[in-house]
Design a protein around this motif. Structure first.
Motif, PDB file in Angstrom:
ATOM      1  N   GLY A 185      29.703  50.942  36.977  1.00 27.18           N
ATOM      2  CA  GLY A 185      30.359  49.645  37.004  1.00 27.18           C
ATOM      3  C   GLY A 185      30.220  49.065  38.399  1.00 27.18           C
ATOM      4  O   GLY A 185      30.255  49.801  39.386  1.00 27.18           O
ATOM      5  N   TYR A 186      30.020  47.766  38.476  1.00 25.84           N
ATOM      6  CA  TYR A 186      29.876  47.126  39.783  1.00 25.84           C
ATOM      7  C   TYR A 186      30.250  45.654  39.654  1.00 25.84           C
ATOM      8  O   TYR A 186      30.075  45.044  38.603  1.00 25.84           O
ATOM      9  CB  TYR A 186      28.446  47.262  40.334  1.00 25.84           C
ATOM     10  N   THR A 187      30.797  45.125  40.724  1.00 27.91           N
ATOM     11  CA  THR A 187      31.144  43.709  40.787  1.00 27.91           C
ATOM     12  C   THR A 187      30.813  43.205  42.186  1.00 27.91           C
ATOM     13  O   THR A 187      31.113  43.870  43.175  1.00 27.91           O
ATOM     14  CB  THR A 187      32.648  43.493  40.527  1.00 27.91           C
ATOM     15  N   VAL A 188      30.216  42.037  42.241  1.00 25.40           N
ATOM     16  CA  VAL A 188      29.901  41.419  43.528  1.00 25.40           C
ATOM     17  C   VAL A 188      30.903  40.297  43.780  1.00 25.40           C
ATOM     18  O   VAL A 188      31.196  39.497  42.888  1.00 25.40           O
ATOM     19  CB  VAL A 188      28.457  40.866  43.540  1.00 25.40           C
ATOM     20  N   VAL A 189      31.443  40.265  44.984  1.00 29.38           N
ATOM     21  CA  VAL A 189      32.343  39.197  45.408  1.00 29.38           C
ATOM     22  C   VAL A 189      31.600  37.869  45.221  1.00 29.38           C
ATOM     23  O   VAL A 189      30.416  37.763  45.579  1.00 29.38           O
ATOM     24  CB  VAL A 189      32.756  39.412  46.881  1.00 29.38           C
ATOM     25  N   PRO A 190      32.257  36.842  44.663  1.00 29.03           N
ATOM     26  CA  PRO A 190      31.554  35.589  44.356  1.00 29.03           C
ATOM     27  C   PRO A 190      30.693  35.012  45.481  1.00 29.03           C
ATOM     28  O   PRO A 190      29.579  34.560  45.233  1.00 29.03           O
ATOM     29  CB  PRO A 190      32.692  34.639  43.964  1.00 29.03           C
ATOM     30  N   GLY A 191      31.147  35.044  46.700  1.00 25.39           N
ATOM     31  CA  GLY A 191      30.378  34.470  47.800  1.00 25.39           C
ATOM     32  C   GLY A 191      29.098  35.221  48.139  1.00 25.39           C
ATOM     33  O   GLY A 191      28.267  34.728  48.897  1.00 25.39           O
ATOM     34  N   TYR A 192      28.916  36.405  47.573  1.00 24.87           N
ATOM     35  CA  TYR A 192      27.733  37.221  47.867  1.00 24.87           C
ATOM     36  C   TYR A 192      26.825  37.392  46.645  1.00 24.87           C
ATOM     37  O   TYR A 192      25.860  38.142  46.692  1.00 24.87           O
ATOM     38  CB  TYR A 192      28.153  38.597  48.388  1.00 24.87           C
ATOM     39  N   ARG A 193      27.138  36.714  45.565  1.00 21.08           N
ATOM     40  CA  ARG A 193      26.333  36.845  44.350  1.00 21.08           C
ATOM     41  C   ARG A 193      24.963  36.204  44.536  1.00 21.08           C
ATOM     42  O   ARG A 193      24.770  35.325  45.350  1.00 21.08           O
ATOM     43  CB  ARG A 193      27.070  36.222  43.166  1.00 21.08           C
TER      44      ARG A 193
END
Length: 182
Positions: A102-110
């Motif tokens: 599972g992984y999620t990128v902070v919106p500003g770094y997508r």
């Protein structure tokens, strides 16, 4: 900034989120979670989505501290040190040797290559573990960015599942022995 810098592959390192850090984040305490983690976490770490996940993971740790090496960590960009997301496994390998990423990128770094860097690091970690035989990823059928991220890693779609909260998810797997380092 040159296009070479923009296109350079991203690198991340993972910082453990202890039970105390996870509990602080689940309670919306960004400063406390950051202090416990030893890195400045982004506001996204106390979003509704994150708080629910971090609360669940804190419960996992309370129930079984041995899962700590497997669960969520903060993803830190190298060499600049910015916290760009979170990543990990849903737990240790099951009886069949399967782990789920599972992984999620902070919106500003997508859309900058960080999800790819996180996934690559997780796959290398999984492949290095003798008890892991399969790595699984579940991705929402409409999540084009995540579907594109895993496309180059050799995953095969093995099915789909759905529920009221997450909707239709596609299930992908790759054998650990098919994962190539780097």
């Amino acid at each position: 900034m040159t296009s070479e810098l923009l296109s350079a592959p991203k690198r991340v390192r993972f910082v453990e989120l202890s039970a105390r850090a996870l509990r602080a984040l689940a309670e919306g305490d960004l400063a406390g979670g950051s202090a416990e983690a030893g890195v400045a976490l982004d506001e996204y770490f106390v979003s509704d989505r994150a708080r629910g996940i971090f609360g669940y993971r804190a419960g996992q740790l309370a129930e079984d501290p041995s899962v700590a090496p497997w669960i969520v960590r903060a993803a830190v960009s190298e060499p600049d040190g910015a916290v760009v997301g979170d990543a990990g496994f849903h737990g240790p390998p099951d009886e069949a040797g399967m782990v789920e990423v599972g992984y999620t990128v902070v919106p500003g770094y997508r859309r900058q290559g960080y999800a790819r860097a996180m996934l690559a690091a997780l796959l290398v970690r999984a492949a290095a573990e003798p008890g892991v035989r399969t790595v699984r990823a579940r991705i929402g059928s409409g999540n084009d960015a995540s579907l594109a991220t895993i496309a180059g890693f050799g995953f095969t779609c093995v099915g789909e599942q759905g529920n009221e909260r997450d909707g239709l998810e596609l299930v992908f797997e790759i054998p650990a022995d098919a994962i190539q380092a780097g």
